[in-house]
Scaffold this motif. Structure first.
Motif, PDB file in Angstrom:
ATOM      1  N   LYS A 142       0.851  -1.196   0.000  1.00  0.00           N
ATOM      2  CA  LYS A 142       0.000   0.000   0.000  1.00  0.00           C
ATOM      3  C   LYS A 142       0.878   1.235   0.000  1.00  0.00           C
ATOM      4  O   LYS A 142       1.939   1.251   0.624  1.00  0.00           O
ATOM      5  CB  LYS A 142      -0.868   0.024   1.262  1.00  0.00           C
ATOM      6  CG  LYS A 142      -1.955  -1.031   1.270  1.00  0.00           C
ATOM      7  CD  LYS A 142      -3.075  -0.631   2.236  1.00  0.00           C
ATOM      8  CE  LYS A 142      -4.094  -1.737   2.371  1.00  0.00           C
ATOM      9  NZ  LYS A 142      -3.719  -2.723   3.410  1.00  0.00           N
ATOM     10  N   SER A 180       5.846  -8.310   2.382  1.00  0.00           N
ATOM     11  CA  SER A 180       4.645  -9.126   2.571  1.00  0.00           C
ATOM     12  C   SER A 180       3.389  -8.315   2.262  1.00  0.00           C
ATOM     13  O   SER A 180       3.390  -7.075   2.339  1.00  0.00           O
ATOM     14  CB  SER A 180       4.590  -9.663   4.005  1.00  0.00           C
ATOM     15  OG  SER A 180       4.427  -8.613   4.923  1.00  0.00           O
ATOM     16  N   ALA A 181       2.316  -9.025   1.942  1.00  0.00           N
ATOM     17  CA  ALA A 181       1.082  -8.365   1.505  1.00  0.00           C
ATOM     18  C   ALA A 181       0.453  -7.525   2.612  1.00  0.00           C
ATOM     19  O   ALA A 181      -0.245  -6.545   2.338  1.00  0.00           O
ATOM     20  CB  ALA A 181       0.087  -9.422   1.016  1.00  0.00           C
ATOM     21  N   ASP A 182       0.715  -7.876   3.879  1.00  0.00           N
ATOM     22  CA  ASP A 182       0.170  -7.058   4.966  1.00  0.00           C
ATOM     23  C   ASP A 182       1.117  -5.929   5.353  1.00  0.00           C
ATOM     24  O   ASP A 182       0.835  -5.161   6.271  1.00  0.00           O
ATOM     25  CB  ASP A 182      -0.154  -7.933   6.186  1.00  0.00           C
ATOM     26  CG  ASP A 182       1.082  -8.626   6.753  1.00  0.00           C
ATOM     27  OD1 ASP A 182       2.205  -8.350   6.272  1.00  0.00           O
ATOM     28  OD2 ASP A 182       0.932  -9.445   7.678  1.00  0.00           O
ATOM     29  N   ARG A 184       3.879  -5.998   6.861  1.00  0.00           N
ATOM     30  CA  ARG A 184       4.582  -6.104   8.143  1.00  0.00           C
ATOM     31  C   ARG A 184       5.992  -6.668   8.033  1.00  0.00           C
ATOM     32  O   ARG A 184       6.778  -6.552   8.976  1.00  0.00           O
ATOM     33  CB  ARG A 184       3.776  -6.987   9.104  1.00  0.00           C
ATOM     34  CG  ARG A 184       2.451  -6.387   9.553  1.00  0.00           C
ATOM     35  CD  ARG A 184       1.896  -7.179  10.724  1.00  0.00           C
ATOM     36  NE  ARG A 184       1.750  -8.595  10.378  1.00  0.00           N
ATOM     37  CZ  ARG A 184       1.970  -9.585  11.242  1.00  0.00           C
ATOM     38  NH1 ARG A 184       2.373  -9.321  12.475  1.00  0.00           N
ATOM     39  NH2 ARG A 184       1.802 -10.839  10.874  1.00  0.00           N
ATOM     40  N   ASP A 223      -2.537 -16.119   0.469  1.00  0.00           N
ATOM     41  CA  ASP A 223      -3.085 -15.539   1.702  1.00  0.00           C
ATOM     42  C   ASP A 223      -2.017 -14.805   2.512  1.00  0.00           C
ATOM     43  O   ASP A 223      -2.286 -14.302   3.601  1.00  0.00           O
ATOM     44  CB  ASP A 223      -3.751 -16.626   2.551  1.00  0.00           C
ATOM     45  CG  ASP A 223      -2.762 -17.693   3.031  1.00  0.00           C
ATOM     46  OD1 ASP A 223      -1.550 -17.566   2.736  1.00  0.00           O
ATOM     47  OD2 ASP A 223      -3.202 -18.645   3.697  1.00  0.00           O
ATOM     48  N   GLY A 224      -0.794 -14.776   1.989  1.00  0.00           N
ATOM     49  CA  GLY A 224       0.263 -14.000   2.634  1.00  0.00           C
ATOM     50  C   GLY A 224       0.861 -14.627   3.874  1.00  0.00           C
ATOM     51  O   GLY A 224       1.690 -14.017   4.546  1.00  0.00           O
ATOM     52  N   THR A 225       0.504 -15.874   4.205  1.00  0.00           N
ATOM     53  CA  THR A 225       0.974 -16.450   5.460  1.00  0.00           C
ATOM     54  C   THR A 225       2.220 -17.316   5.292  1.00  0.00           C
ATOM     55  O   THR A 225       2.806 -17.735   6.286  1.00  0.00           O
ATOM     56  CB  THR A 225      -0.115 -17.310   6.129  1.00  0.00           C
ATOM     57  OG1 THR A 225      -0.501 -18.334   5.220  1.00  0.00           O
ATOM     58  CG2 THR A 225      -1.331 -16.466   6.481  1.00  0.00           C
ATOM     59  N   SER A 241       2.570 -16.250   9.537  1.00  0.00           N
ATOM     60  CA  SER A 241       1.391 -15.819  10.273  1.00  0.00           C
ATOM     61  C   SER A 241       1.855 -15.383  11.670  1.00  0.00           C
ATOM     62  O   SER A 241       2.931 -15.753  12.125  1.00  0.00           O
ATOM     63  CB  SER A 241       0.385 -16.967  10.363  1.00  0.00           C
ATOM     64  OG  SER A 241       1.016 -18.123  10.854  1.00  0.00           O
TER      65      SER A 241
END
Lengths: 334, 320
Positions: A142, A180-182, A184, A223-225, A241
């Motif tokens: 983002k 990573s997609a989140d 973090r 799912d990014g995990t 995760s």
């Protein structure tokens, strides 16, 4: 013990491209390949189209919906569209393009030596002088922010914000970098046969070692995990995760007495495509470790490019010496 | 797996004539295609898409080995060149006049990807016959470049008197008696004497008979870089030799520029051959001893402040 299931190989369409496959992508259902001869090849087999894009070789390539962007040893960064038209996005005269990343809203970033250039979707250009030459770039999921790997760490750069980028420190030579997609985790692969990760925003260190060779292919699960990596005699898959992989053992998928060179997670399910240095390609399901053969050992060298289409119905691959192919999964996703 | 691409490293102090040699290699009709990694683009007067500029980025490997440096830019460039295999037959790397050859050489030992696709063929050093003595006084790099060389072109011989030329060669021999010396004017040397030498091949690395055994030689010991060799007229015990050589290399690696050895082990029909750059050693059992070949063991070091007595004593104690 039964060997891996061999029901997919007959669903693979193969082609001889004649030159090292640097990268690939999909235009809809059609695979597109970028080669060491400087060509972009759209489609496979009969009806494929060749576009001469670079006068030298293609060193780096990245694809997204509707275009494949390539960087060559002619110093040019070029976008090729599905109809074969090309647009020059940049030109570093007399330099080689070392790394390339695609970002949000049509943004593209590339590096040539120490110079990192970010080009936003409107064509606005910003440059950054990295502490050393950069071999890895990755946009944040983002915002307009770029991770840049270099010697002794990585830098997180907002191209549109003045001031020094945030520095992630770790001694050694950092090669590829992923985010990573989140948002973090930033993870780099290193010349010293290990990965290094930083958990953001606190910059906590994550050291992932034990590889016999360099990791040059990294792929996040849909799912990014999970983060799958090459560089060992199995795909090493780290759990991301919660707080990340620290204190947890990675999964080892597709163990064979050959080096894994490329990995590509299915976009929707926990199925990993694994390419080896002897040309073999396996699909491994993380949930039960079941294996399917996509391609047997074959001449043409190591698998150097591997990727799924948007929906995960097709898997394309290319090899060091110019073999390529595309698997269409029978009856929908795995 | 296709054959490894040979790589020639071209070193030499500023103005010695490296660029002249490079331009000859690029323009002469020798039927081979070279990819050339240059340190300064402008100097090579030829438009060749396989000429690429290097950044000379020396990286310290974070692996606990203090002198284990590699050229990061070379790893990157060679990886890129390998995408275009078939377009060239060999690679030439030109270094700047001030460059230390060690990181270049070590890159070929340390990086697995480079090692699996390319092989270091030889280090070729161009020296200026007229100015070498002065460079040896004021430039440690010039000394290193001679110490590392497999082939040394003594260039501009037309600019010095024969006695001075002999003196220059004696100085070179004092530092490195194992390199092949070729006298040239304007680098006019048959390219076969420079390229595709196989100097780093383990089966050719030990053409160990130093040229300084030639008659008329006089020795110079005023340089801090020197060479030494020890020979045992017989076999060595690998269980004693291996720990010993590893100790020496770990401890004195920063001062040892190059090392080589050829060894006879008891009960082993093949020769054990090794070579090293600083702390990095690469060795293997290689071809069998020939029936008429004496099973002797010999080691060679080129380095700075070598502990010659200690090394000699230590090696002799490894006798089987």
């Amino acid at each position: 013990m039964a060997g891996p299931n061999d029901t997919l190989t007959r669903h693979v369409e193969s082609a001889e491209l004649g030159s090292h496959v640097t990268g690939l992508g999909f235009f809809g259902t059609e695979p597109v390949f970028a080669t060491g001869d400087g060509e972009v090849i759209i489609g496979i087999g009969a009806g494929s189209r060749r576009v001469a894009v670079h006068t030298g070789g293609i060193l780096v390539a990245a694809a997204e919906k509707g275009r494949i962007v390539t960087g060559g040893d002619d110093g040019r960064i070029v976008a090729t569209a599905s109809d074969g038209t090309t647009t020059e996005l940049g030109h570093e005269k007399g330099r080689w393009i070392d790394a390339l990343a695609l970002g949000p809203s049509g943004a593209v970033a590339w590096s040539a030596g120490k110079t990192v250039t970010a080009r936003d979707g409107k064509g606005g250009i910003k440059t950054f002088a990295a502490p050393s030459s950069s071999r890895g770039l990755a946009f944040a999921p983002k915002g307009y922010r770029l991770a840049i790997s270099h010697v002794d760490g990585a830098s997180l750069w907002f191209p549109n914000v003045a001031g020094a980028p945030e520095r992630l420190e770790w001694k050694g030579v950092h090669l590829d970098v992923v985010w990573s997609a989140d948002g973090r985790f930033v993870v780099s692969s290193m010349q010293e046969n290990q990965l290094h990760g930083w958990k953001l925003p606190e910059k906590a260190h994550m050291r992932m070692s034990g590889y016999p060779g360099k990791t040059r292919s990294l792929s996040w699960s849909g799912d990014g995990t999970w983060l799958a990596t090459s560089g060992a005699e199995a795909a090493i898959v780290w759990p991301f995760s919660g707080n990340g992989p620290m204190g947890k053992a990675p999964r080892e998928c597709g163990v064979r007495p050959r080096r894994v060179t490329t990995v590509a997670f299915h976009p929707k399910s926990l199925v990993l495509a694994i390419g080896y240095d002897d040309g073999m390609i396996l699909l491994v399901r993380l949930t039960d470790a079941s294996e399917l053969v996509v391609r047997h050992i074959a001449p043409g060298g190591a698998v150097t490019a591997l990727g799924w289409d948007e929906h995960g119905d097709r898997l394309a691959f290319g090899t060091d010496e110019g073999q390529a192919g595309c698997l269409t999964l029978p009856g929908g996703p795995a | 797996m296709s054959e490894k691409i040979p790589v020639t490293v071209l070193t030499g102090y500023l103005g010695a004539g490296k660029t002249t040699l490079l331009n000859r290699i690029l323009t002469e009709n020798h039927g081979k295609r070279y990819a050339v990694i240059v340190n300064e683009f402008g100097e090579v007067g030829i438009d060749n898409e396989l000429v690429v500029g290097a950044d000379e980025e020396v990286f310290e490997m974070n692996n606990g080995c203090i002198c284990c440096t590699v050229r990061g830019d070379l790893i990157r460039i060679i990886e890129g060149l390998m995408k275009r295999r078939g377009k060239f037959d060999a690679i030439i790397i030109e270094t700047t006049g001030l460059a230390d050859p060690a990181p270049v050489a070590q890159t070929f030992f340390v990086d697995e990807d480079v090692q699996s696709r390319a092989r270091l063929d030889a280090i070729v050093t161009v020296v200026d016959a007229k100015w070498l003595a002065a460079r040896l006084r004021d430039a440690p790099e010039a000394k290193n470049q001679i110490a590392f060389a497999d082939v040394i072109l003594v260039n501009k011989t037309d600019l010095v008197a024969p006695a001075d030329l002999a003196e220059v060669e004696a100085r070179i021999r004092g530092i490195n008696p194992y390199a092949r010396i070729i006298r040239t004017e304007r680098c006019t040397v048959p390219l076969a004497d420079v390229l595709d030498r196989g100097a780093f091949d383990l089966d050719r690395v030990l053409d160990l008979e130093p040229a300084f055994l030639e008659a008329g030689h006089h020795h110079h010991h005023d340089d801090d870089v020197q060479s030494m060799s020890v020979e045992i007229a017989g076999e060595v015990d690998p269980d004693r030799f291996m720990p010993w050589i590893n100790d020496i290399i770990q401890r004195d690696g920063p001062d040892i520029l190059r090392s080589k050895g050829i060894l006879a082990f008891p009960g082993e029909p093949r020769r054990f051959v090794y070579q090293g750059v600083h702390m990095i050693l690469d060795g293997d059992l290689q071809r069998e001893w020939k029936p008429d070949e004496p099973r002797h063991s010999k080691i060679v070091f080129i380095g700075r402040n070598l502990k010659t007595d200690e090394i000699r004593k230590g090696f002799l104690a490894c006798k089987a």
